[in-house]
Scaffold this active site. Structure first.
Site, PDB file in Angstrom:
ATOM      1  N   SER A  10       0.830  -1.200   0.000  1.00  0.00           N
ATOM      2  CA  SER A  10       0.000   0.000   0.000  1.00  0.00           C
ATOM      3  C   SER A  10       0.865   1.250   0.000  1.00  0.00           C
ATOM      4  CB  SER A  10      -0.908   0.019   1.236  1.00  0.00           C
ATOM      5  OG  SER A  10      -0.143   0.277   2.411  1.00  0.00           O
ATOM      6  N   LYS A  11       0.225   2.376  -0.249  1.00  0.00           N
ATOM      7  CA  LYS A  11       0.934   3.655  -0.224  1.00  0.00           C
ATOM      8  C   LYS A  11       1.542   3.896   1.155  1.00  0.00           C
ATOM      9  CE  LYS A  11       0.159   8.632  -0.560  1.00  0.00           C
ATOM     10  NZ  LYS A  11       0.658   8.852   0.789  1.00  0.00           N
TER      11      LYS A  11
END
Length: 506
Positions: free
Chosen positions: A262-263
């Site tokens: 994920s970011k």
């Protein structure tokens, strides 16, 4: 045999995640390997999540990476299967929704969100399916004239697929083999919403893939649970004989392997998860990209290609053409691939070393210009050739070479303590005299004379040379000492020695 035609079909809901980039890359490699075409289609049926600028970002990202598009967005708006934005294809979808309704393979449902919530509260693990649809407000439980009347007065509705229970649905996957799902676990998914007159992803993507003659659907593992529904839609619409072959790619995992990348992982560990810098127009939040972080597109492509695909050899560095020639879906892993961002830096380091020094120097010249430093191209090329082995990125060359352009104004305290002794100023003063007498300041001649002087005098070689480096560089780093002095020249070398003698106190 059908011509190979693949598609990359992202949603314009924000920046393109690096996992999506890998999906696009694998589609591209597969298409080119088999002499086929790659389409770019924008799946923007979810108007509520549309983000301005996201489509242009997707196009620019693929272009930067060298992932060529043969048809669709970014190439032509009037291609043979236009339009290529789902929001512009409303009229097309309605025809096939009506076909399913007329065949009794789908039905109209009027249940409001509040009614659905109430049913979920009433029935544990509620699912809108063959067991529960007779309890709901839909065209299966209402008289036909009432259904028509509701629709005529504009009451909002959805169209749901009608899935019969206890059927084994087989999905042939080119990576995972045969996957069998019992239809009883599937719900009657919404295919169309009257509120915006748009289909959902499931209906739109099947219709588009059919009309655009897609031969292979290569997409992320997260879509595998939807594959049985898509297989049913192909059957219900009478398109089984031209149904594309499916391949569901493994997830990109967090660096520790625990969950999907994920970011937040990038923010926490300091690496990009997007190809280009992105600023969310709604929140103003900025995210870093591989391009702006200094990565070469070839390095990113090479890195991503090996995250889930194994060439079966020890080779690690591949040009795009080599990837095309060697790529095959049967060597794509079923299990997720850990995102080793340090390996990504390693790839960039390798590509930096492989590139012509003139090209790297050209990039580095821009950094110098931004710092207000004017330097002859020949000098920059020489400096880059001396230090690039120590850099992963072009911008790191400055860290390794700044002393070539700017004389030190301070000296590393630890190095001073270790290398600058009480007798050092006298030694450096004597070294100045030696350098003053050198006419040919080439690397070979300077080294020969200085080393000869140290040897003849019986001085400690390391002690003299380490202090010499400290005086010229400001710390104990840098390439071969006489390469440095050759580049900065005799006058500058002596000037730096004099300044060090005056500045460094012991």
């Amino acid at each position: 045999m059908r011509k190979v035609r693949v598609r990359f079909a992202p949603s314009p809901t924000g920046a393109l995640h690096i996992g999506g980039v890998r999906t696009a890359l694998y589609n591209y490699l597969f298409a080119k390997k088999h002499g086929g075409d790659m389409l770019l289609r924008i799946e923007d049926t979810d108007s509520a999540r549309f983000v301005p600028g996201a489509e242009d970002y997707i196009v620019e990202s693929l272009k930067w990476l060298g992932i060529g598009i043969d048809e669709g967005i970014g190439v032509s708006t009037d291609g043979p299967h236009a339009p290529y934005r789902q929001s512009e294809r409303k009229a097309i979808y309605r025809k096939y929704v009506d076909q399913l309704l007329q065949a009794g393979l789908a039905y109209v449902a009027f249940d409001t969100p509040a009614e659905l919530d109430a049913k979920r509260a009433e029935i544990a693990n509620f699912q809108y399916d063959a067991k529960t649809r007779d309890l709901m407000t839909n065209s299966l439980t209402l008289p036909a004239d009432e259904v028509q009347a509701r629709m005529d007065k504009g009451e909002q509705y959805v169209v749901r697929i009608k899935i019969e229970p206890n059927e084994e649905i087989k999905v042939q996957d080119l990576i995972r083999g045969e996957v069998i799902i019992n239809s009883s676990v599937l719900d009657d998914k919404v295919l169309f919403k009257s509120a915006d007159q748009l289909p959902t992803y499931h209906m739109a993507n099947v219709v588009d893939d059919y009309l655009m003659e897609i031969s292979h659907v290569i997409r992320g593992e997260e879509w595998l649970p939807s594959a049985p529904l898509h297989v049913l839609l192909y059957r219900y619409l009478g398109w089984t004989d031209v149904m594309p072959q499916f391949a569901h790619l493994p997830l990109l995992l967090k660096p520790d392997g625990n969950g999907k990348l994920s970011k937040r992982d990038g923010d926490r560990l300091g690496f990009p998860v997007f190809p280009l810098n992105w600023t969310d127009p709604k929140t103003g939040e900025s995210s870093s990209g591989y391009r702006e972080a200094g990565y070469f597109p070839e390095a990113v492509v090479n890195f991503l290609a090996l995250l889930g695909w194994n060439p079966g050899t020890e080779q690690e560095l591949f040009s795009m053409q080599e990837l095309i020639e060697q790529f095959s879906l049967d060597r794509v892993s079923k299990s997720g691939a850990k995102f080793d961002y340090e390996k990504g830096k390693w790839f960039n380091h390798k590509y930096l070393q492989l590139k012509p020094v003139e090209e790297i120097a050209g990039h580095f010249q821009k950094i110098l210009t931004a710092k207000g430093i004017v330097a002859e191209p020949e000098k920059v090329i020489k400096i880059v050739s001396l230090v690039k082995e120590r850099a992963h990125f072009v911008h790191e060359i400055w860290d390794q070479s700044g002393f070539f352009f700017l004389a030190p104004t301070e000296y590393d305290a630890k190095t001073v303590q270790k290398r600058w002794k009480a007798e050092t100023p006298a030694l450096m003063t004597e070294l100045i005299d030696v350098l003053e007498g050198i006419d040919d300041f080439s690397v070979e001649n300077s080294e020969k004379i200085v080393i000869g002087w140290i040897t003849d005098k019986g001085y400690n070689m390391g002690g003299v040379m380490n202090a010499f480096r400290l005086a010229v560089v400001g710390e104990g780093k840098g390439p071969h000492m006489f390469d440095i002095t050759n580049v900065i020249g005799k006058t500058e070398t002596i000037s730096r020695l004099k300044k060090a003698i005056e500045t460094i106190s012991k």
